[in-house]
Structures are given as structure tokens and as C-alpha cells.
Design an enzyme around this catalytic site. Structure first.
Site, PDB file in Angstrom:
ATOM      1  N   THR A  30      44.438 -25.063  28.146  1.00 49.75           N
ATOM      2  CA  THR A  30      45.716 -25.236  28.836  1.00 49.75           C
ATOM      3  C   THR A  30      45.965 -26.722  29.039  1.00 49.75           C
ATOM      4  O   THR A  30      45.033 -27.512  29.083  1.00 49.75           O
ATOM      5  CB  THR A  30      45.678 -24.563  30.225  1.00 49.75           C
ATOM      6  OG1 THR A  30      45.470 -23.187  30.075  1.00 49.75           O
ATOM      7  CG2 THR A  30      46.948 -24.777  30.977  1.00 49.75           C
ATOM      8  N   ASP A  46      52.016 -25.958  29.524  1.00 49.14           N
ATOM      9  CA  ASP A  46      52.314 -25.426  28.202  1.00 49.14           C
ATOM     10  C   ASP A  46      52.370 -23.904  28.322  1.00 49.14           C
ATOM     11  O   ASP A  46      52.179 -23.356  29.403  1.00 49.14           O
ATOM     12  CB  ASP A  46      51.252 -25.866  27.196  1.00 49.14           C
ATOM     13  CG  ASP A  46      49.946 -25.165  27.432  1.00 49.14           C
ATOM     14  OD1 ASP A  46      49.471 -25.208  28.577  1.00 49.14           O
ATOM     15  OD2 ASP A  46      49.405 -24.548  26.491  1.00 49.14           O
ATOM     16  N   ARG A  48      50.776 -21.602  25.948  1.00 56.28           N
ATOM     17  CA  ARG A  48      49.888 -20.880  25.034  1.00 56.28           C
ATOM     18  C   ARG A  48      48.763 -20.208  25.809  1.00 56.28           C
ATOM     19  O   ARG A  48      48.128 -20.825  26.651  1.00 56.28           O
ATOM     20  CB  ARG A  48      49.292 -21.838  24.000  1.00 56.28           C
ATOM     21  CG  ARG A  48      48.244 -21.184  23.098  1.00 56.28           C
ATOM     22  CD  ARG A  48      47.695 -22.145  22.084  1.00 56.28           C
ATOM     23  NE  ARG A  48      48.671 -22.392  21.025  1.00 56.28           N
ATOM     24  CZ  ARG A  48      48.429 -23.194  19.983  1.00 56.28           C
ATOM     25  NH1 ARG A  48      47.264 -23.813  19.877  1.00 56.28           N
ATOM     26  NH2 ARG A  48      49.347 -23.381  19.069  1.00 56.28           N
ATOM     27  N   LYS A  62      52.551 -20.078  33.006  1.00 60.04           N
ATOM     28  CA  LYS A  62      51.422 -20.633  33.754  1.00 60.04           C
ATOM     29  C   LYS A  62      51.848 -21.247  35.077  1.00 60.04           C
ATOM     30  O   LYS A  62      51.035 -21.772  35.805  1.00 60.04           O
ATOM     31  CB  LYS A  62      50.716 -21.691  32.902  1.00 60.04           C
ATOM     32  CG  LYS A  62      50.044 -21.091  31.684  1.00 60.04           C
ATOM     33  CD  LYS A  62      49.394 -22.131  30.828  1.00 60.04           C
ATOM     34  CE  LYS A  62      48.864 -21.486  29.558  1.00 60.04           C
ATOM     35  NZ  LYS A  62      48.321 -22.472  28.630  1.00 60.04           N
ATOM     36  N   GLY A  76      42.227 -22.600  33.396  1.00 61.70           N
ATOM     37  CA  GLY A  76      40.995 -21.838  33.586  1.00 61.70           C
ATOM     38  C   GLY A  76      41.224 -20.383  33.257  1.00 61.70           C
ATOM     39  O   GLY A  76      42.022 -20.065  32.376  1.00 61.70           O
ATOM     40  N   SER A 158      42.198 -28.124  29.353  1.00 62.07           N
ATOM     41  CA  SER A 158      41.560 -28.723  28.185  1.00 62.07           C
ATOM     42  C   SER A 158      42.405 -29.845  27.588  1.00 62.07           C
ATOM     43  O   SER A 158      41.889 -30.760  26.964  1.00 62.07           O
ATOM     44  CB  SER A 158      41.303 -27.645  27.134  1.00 62.07           C
ATOM     45  OG  SER A 158      42.515 -27.032  26.768  1.00 62.07           O
ATOM     46  N   ASP A 195      45.837 -30.910  21.631  1.00 59.31           N
ATOM     47  CA  ASP A 195      44.768 -30.041  22.107  1.00 59.31           C
ATOM     48  C   ASP A 195      44.908 -28.675  21.443  1.00 59.31           C
ATOM     49  O   ASP A 195      45.996 -28.096  21.432  1.00 59.31           O
ATOM     50  CB  ASP A 195      44.852 -29.911  23.633  1.00 59.31           C
ATOM     51  CG  ASP A 195      43.862 -28.888  24.160  1.00 59.31           C
ATOM     52  OD1 ASP A 195      42.709 -28.923  23.692  1.00 59.31           O
ATOM     53  OD2 ASP A 195      44.250 -28.066  24.998  1.00 59.31           O
ATOM     54  N   SER A 198      46.110 -25.732  23.684  1.00 55.06           N
ATOM     55  CA  SER A 198      47.453 -25.753  24.250  1.00 55.06           C
ATOM     56  C   SER A 198      48.482 -25.714  23.126  1.00 55.06           C
ATOM     57  O   SER A 198      48.225 -26.215  22.034  1.00 55.06           O
ATOM     58  CB  SER A 198      47.675 -27.014  25.086  1.00 55.06           C
ATOM     59  OG  SER A 198      46.563 -27.285  25.887  1.00 55.06           O
TER      60      SER A 198
END
Lengths: 273, 161, 216
Positions: A30, A46, A48, A62, A76, A158, A195, A198
Site C-alpha cells: 500500500t 492508492d 490496489r 483504503k 497492513g 510498502s 512500488d 501499490s
């Protein structure tokens, strides 16, 4: 009882000792950020959701509402973020009703950190909590073990390194609302592009003093699917029919068929959403 | 009495190993003579009351009790012994009057030892424990123990093993 | 747990760590607390401008090292205790009382905590005082205290440079140069240097940026 189940703890240890690999717990990748500006605070994420190396949802949410003026972005374990914020939402509402005051961000923060501390990181919620309350705009982050941080700009997940790179270069003191929004969007896009965990779109929530919080779902959609230049449908009759045989599925129908209507419907098909 | 905030993890950090020389063979317990089943390894590692040794399990199980004990200890230090005594007596009075409650108000099944907190309780107890303003997992997902999730537990329950 | 051999567990996986350089120095008119501002999760800097100096009462503060979650929890509990104390006794607690609460909490829960704390404060009766509460839960009254992973590099420096009854300015310089060395040599310390000056005049916060403290 609700909550954690430890029934298989010793069995799993035994299996692990025998050499059976323990299934790896994968944390969801994330990118979430938060940033303060003059007279408010903005958070972004994001969209995803991943399951291992598979994208489970291309456009998940999110950003969670804790109270009308307090929102939080979660990284997480997705389920933990979802339920821990719902729990705090209920507690905060109850608290607001019993005290007769508007909920504060620090109250929410303290409740969250005490709850997470109890579970020693086993409730894997990494959150950026933001909001406006009678004391002004507030921005905090919480790690799963129950530690909290304060900041003018924060990133978690991340993709936090990519996002933080953008925030560190472009953040300045006393941003306007529009500047903060585009800064956060840019930071999330850095996460989306750099990343693996994400991707997809940017969600954003802006909380301003004296204004209701505004959620911008899919504030930026940099990954829109373009229409294909060519149709890749196979023309009817591409596959030759060699043999055709029709069999009745049920031999003896227990009731008589009075009427049978067949509706021809080529392109419509029910899809679960 | 101590200011214990976080429940202790009740398992031992080591297992005593009998000193044996290379010529000796450690004696195995003769279960026929002793007429007791062999003790599982877990018993050597854990306290008898803790069948599993995941540190979080005992922490969560003893969390409410530890917080309650801490609160009582603090009250004792601040106001004197009478304060925690009074509080516990009040709790016990509420527990004792529980059968008299109308069904709507009676949600308490879990009542532990000295009137200390079980998690699901009736309003009077919640007020005494200062939990009337708190929502926890237990308040939302109550009664889940009645629907076992896996097939084996379900079957065991159905044929009453 | 037999009380002698304490299994000081390493930090739980993924826990936020205050790999730290913290110190507190008493001087003529009070006490000054100093800390770096780096928090790490493994090799990643989770926050480069952390505030490791936490207020537990008006002029009683603490420096936190170890697990961020544990030390914050302990500081919150102490803060609650001291507020309660103030209300009931109608007077502010002395630094010793605050340190004793820290110590009792750290000692009673030592198997569950990774917390090294320096508690320092000013009160009109005793002036500036420094108490160090390291990992096992013991309490030591000191003229100055250093703790955290970065402190290992500055024991010699502090031992030679510290003078009793320094002026405020000298104490600030002393802490600044000590922490600069700690930050220079310790990988898990860094960022800005934060200080809190506690005197009869109350609380004064100071901040020194890397460009400032690194030049000399």
C-alpha cells in the site's frame, strides 16, 4: 469467543518442526500519505489490494471514516484496518454522545494505540489518522505495535519510501489546500509507479476547519484502461462444428411443460459486482 | 501487590534437562506401572493452566483481569484499602442481583472469580467497571461461539462427543 | 522467569525501535534533556523528526529509548499517575516521585517491556534532578545520564567534559557536542537534536538542525 483463535498454535509449531513450511503471511502492499495545510489536513491512498503477488482488487477503498470529520488511511492487513477503524468509529460515537462534545483526533489516536498495544502487533493495522476537531487540524500515524508519530507530512506502507521521496522534495511550510492535494496525489502516484504492492488510482480525503470532510474517490485515475484499437473477438463460425448431439438432462420431468420461451440475449450476461 | 500493567507470559523460558553421562540411558516413564498417560511435551513447557503457549493468548486472556487488578491497586494506594474493597463489594452485589434482572438487561454469562471483569456484562456492571463507554470486539461479535466454523467441531457437537 | 535470569526478548518483528542517543544533564538552575530524532523499523527510518522527549508533568519530562510502543505506553501511564497525584495532593509531584513511578512500572513489567528511560525534572525544592531507569527496572540518581544505542560512543566524552554546576549555555553546548558525536558514530541515531530546558521559569524547547550541529 470472538477474536484470536490459538487452537492450532502447537500443531503448527509441530508441523514447522517436522519441516512443513509455514504458509507465509503476506502484508498488503500500500501507499498512504497525509499532509497538513493551512486550515486543514488531507490524506490519500492508492487503490490496489494484493493477495501475495496477485492483484485482488484494482479499485479498493483504503480511506475509512471514523467520524464525519476524522478519517484514516490504512496499510497492513486490510481486514484489521477495516475492523479496527469500525470499532473506533463506534467507540468514538459513543464517547461523543456520553460527553456531549465533538470527538477529537487525539481521543481516537489514544483509543487506537491502546487497542493495538494490547494485541502486540498481531492486529496488523498501520494507520494514518487525520481530522479536524475543536483544537484544529491534526495528523498522526500509528504502527501496529501501538506507537504513534506526529508530523506535518507522513507516509506509510510498502510504497512509503517512494511517497516520502516526493514529500521530502516538494513539501514546504504553509501549503494551500490545492497545493497539499496535488502534493499528496503526486506522492501516491510515486507509490503507484515505483512500488509493486501499490497501483491503480488515487483516493483522497480533504478535511477543512469549519467545512465538512470531502472524499474524492478516484481523485486521479492514471491507470485507466484504454479501448482496444482492434476487436479481438472471434467471428462466429471460426471453430468448425464436427458433430452435434443434444441430450435431455433429466429423463423424466416430474411436471408437464406448458410453455417454453427462449430469449435470445447475446451480449448481456449477469456479472456479480 | 505490584503495578502490573501487562499480563505476565506464564510459560517457562527453559526446560530443566537432567544431567546424564554418556553411559547412562535416561529412564522412560513406565506408564503401565504409574497408570498415568505420558505427559505431553507442552506440559513441561507451559503452566498446567495454559494449554497453548502463544504469548498473545495468555496476554489477551488475562488482560482485563490485569487492568482491573492494577486499577484496584492504584485506588488502594491513593485512597486506602477501603476503596478497592468497596468497589469489589459493589461488583459482587451487582453479580448477586443478576438473576433478578429482566432478560433484556441480562447479558452477563462471563463472570470471573472475585467479581472482576468478564467482558460481556450487564449495564450496571459496565458502569461500575467504567466500560459503559467502550465498544470492543466482544460487544459486536457476541454469541459467535454457538456457530462453529469447521466441520469437525460441528459434527462433534452434534453427536455429542 | 526466576527474577535473576531475565530473558530480555529482542524487539518483536516489525516493531518500531528507538535506536537512540538520549541524555539529561542537571545544571545550576535546572535540568536539560536532549535526544536525537530518529526512529527505525529495521533498516528503514520510520520518522526522522521524532520527539523522544515526552512530558509527564509540567516540569518533569522523560527521554525514551527502546521500543516506541512500550515507552509511549509507559509514559502515558506515568502521566496519568502524576495527574492523579496532583489532583489528590494539591501539589506538583517531585521528580523523584515521577521517577519512582517509572521505576515501579518498568520493574513490575520488565519481562514484557523493552524500555530504557531517563526521567528528569525541575522542582523548587530540589532543583534539577536526573534519574536513569535502564532495562531491568532499576533507578539511579545521577548528575547526568546517557542512554540508548548511541550513548556507548560518548561515555568517555561525557566523563571528561561534564562539570558540576555548569551554566545553562555551557550545558546546552555540552549536550549538543555529546549528541553530535553519538549521532556521528551510531547508525540508528540521527536527524535533529531536540532539547528541553526545565528551570524555575518553566519549559523551553530547543531544536538544532544537522547543518547547524555538524559544522563544528
Amino acid at each position: 469467543m470472538p477474536g484470536f483463535n490459538f487452537d492450532n498454535y502447537q500443531r503448527n509449531n509441530f508441523l514447522a518442526a517436522k519441516g512443513y513450511p509455514i504458509p507465509k503471511a503476506t502484508s498488503t502492499g500500500t501507499t498512504i500519505v497525509g499532509c497538513r495545510f493551512d486550515g486543514g489536513v488531507v490524506i490519500a491512498a492508492d487503490t490496489r489490494a494484493t493477495e501475495g503477488d496477485i492483484v485482488a482488487d484494482k479499485n479498493c477503498e483504503k480511506l475509512h471514516r471514523i467520524s464525519p470529520t476524522i478519517w484514516c488511511a490504512g496499510a497492513g492487513t486490510a481486514a484489521d484496518c477495516e475492523f479496527v477503524t469500525q470499532l473506533m468509529s463506534s467507540t468514538l460515537e459513543l464517547h461523543a454522545l456520553s460527553t456531549g462534545r465533538k470527538p477529537r483526533v487525539v481521543t481516537c489516536l489514544t483509543l487506537l494505540k491502546q487497542h493495538l498495544f494490547k494485541y502486540q502487533g498481531h492486529v496488523g493495522a498501520y494507520l494514518i489518522v487525520a481530522g479536524v476537531d475543536p483544537t484544529g487540524p491534526r495528523l498522526f500515524s500509528i504502527h501496529a505495535h501501538g506507537s504513534t508519530d506526529v508530523g506535518y507530512y507522513l507516509s506509510l506502507g510498502s510504497g512509503s519510501m517512494a511517497a516520502m521521496a516526493v514529500l521530502e522534495t516538494k513539501w514546504k511550510e504553509s501549503l494551500t489546500k490545492e497545493e497539499a492535494m496535488s502534493l499528496c496525489a503526486e506522492a501516491i502516484e510515486a507509490g503507484i509507479w515505483n512500488d509493486l504492492g501499490s497501483g491503480s488510482n488515487v483516493d483522497m480525503c480533504v478535511m477543512e476547519v469549519d467545512n465538512p470532510a470531502v472524499l474524492y474517490r478516484n481523485y486521479r485515475t492514471p491507470n485507466e484502461r484504454s479501448t482496444k484499437e482492434k476487436s479481438y473477438k472471434f467471428a462466429r463460425g471460426t471453430t468448425a462444428i464436427l458433430k452435434e448431439k443434444v441430450r435431455p438432462v433429466v429423463d423424466s420431468v416430474p411436471f408437464d411443460i406448458f410453455e417454453e420461451t427462449i430469449i435470445k440475449d447475446d451480449d448481456k450476461m449477469e456479472i456479480d459486482t | 501487590m505490584s503495578l502490573r500493567v501487562f499480563p505476565q507470559v506464564p510459560y517457562a523460558s527453559s526446560v530443566p534437562k537432567p544431567a546424564i553421562s554418556s553411559t547412562q540411558v535416561p529412564e522412560l516413564a513406565n506408564h503401565i506401572v504409574v497408570s498415568k498417560p505420558p505427559a505431553p511435551m507442552a506440559d513441561a513447557l507451559n503452566m498446567p493452566s495454559e494449554p497453548s503457549s502463544h504469548p498473545l493468548e495468555s496476554r489477551l486472556k488475562n488482560w482485563e483481569q490485569t487492568q482491573f487488578d492494577l486499577k484496584m491497586e492504584n485506588l488502594r494506594r491513593l485512597f486506602g484499602t477501603h476503596e478497592p474493597v468497596k468497589r469489589v463489594m459493589e461488583l459482587e452485589a451487582v453479580n448477586a442481583s443478576l438473576p433478578l434482572y429482566p432478560d433484556v438487561l441480562r447479558r452477563a454469562e462471563v463472570v470471573t472469580g472475585n467479581g472482576a471483569p468478564g467482558s460481556r456484562t450487564d449495564p450496571a456492571r459496565e458502569i461500575l467497571l467504567g466500560r459503559d463507554g467502550i465498544v470492543d470486539w466482544e460487544d459486536i461479535y457476541g454469541g459467535m461461539e454457538e456457530c462453529p466454523l469447521d466441520f469437525h467441531t460441528d459434527l462433534e457437537r452434534r453427536i455429542k462427543i | 522467569m526466576n527474577g535473576i535470569q531475565v530473558d530480555m526478548k529482542a524487539l518483536k518483528a516489525g516493531e518500531v525501535n528507538l535506536g537512540t542517543s538520549i541524555m539529561a544533564v542537571s545544571f545550576d538552575g535546572g535540568v536539560i534533556l536532549g535526544a536525537d530524532s530518529r526512529t527505525t523499523t529495521g533498516a528503514f527510518i520510520a520518522n526522522r523528526v521524532t520527539d523522544k522527549l515526552t512530558q509527564v508533568h509540567d516540569t518533569i519530562w522523560c527521554c525514551r529509548s527502546g521500543s516506541a510502543a512500550d515507552t509511549q505506553a509507559v509514559a502515558d501511564i506515568v502521566q496519568y499517575h502524576l495527574q492523579m497525584y496532583t489532583v489528590l495532593n494539591a501539589e506538583a509531584p517531585s521528580t523523584r516521585v515521577a521517577a519512582a513511578v517509572f521505576q515501579e512500572l518498568c520493574y513490575a513489567n520488565k519481562d514484557m517491556l523493552t524500555a530504557g528511560i531517563i526521567c528528569a525534572g525541575y522542582d523548587s525544592q530540589y532543583g534539577g534532578e536526573v534519574y536513569s531507569i535502564p532495562l531491568g527496572g532499576s533507578m539511579h540518581k545521577q548528575d547526568y545520564a546517557i542512554a540508548g544505542s548511541g550513548s556507548t560512543y560518548i561515555y568517555g566524552f561525557c566523563n571528561t567534559q561534564y562539570k558540576p554546576n555548569m551554566t545553562k549555555e555551557d550545558t546546552i553546548t555540552f549536550i549538543k557536542s555529546a549528541l553530535t558525536e553519538a549521532i556521528k558514530w551510531d547508525g540508528s541515531s540521527g536527524g535533529v537534536i531536540r532539547m528541553v530546558v526545565l528551570t524555575k521559569d518553566g519549559v523551553e524547547r530547543l531544536i538544532f538542525y544537522p547543518d547547524d550541529y555538524q559544522k563544528d
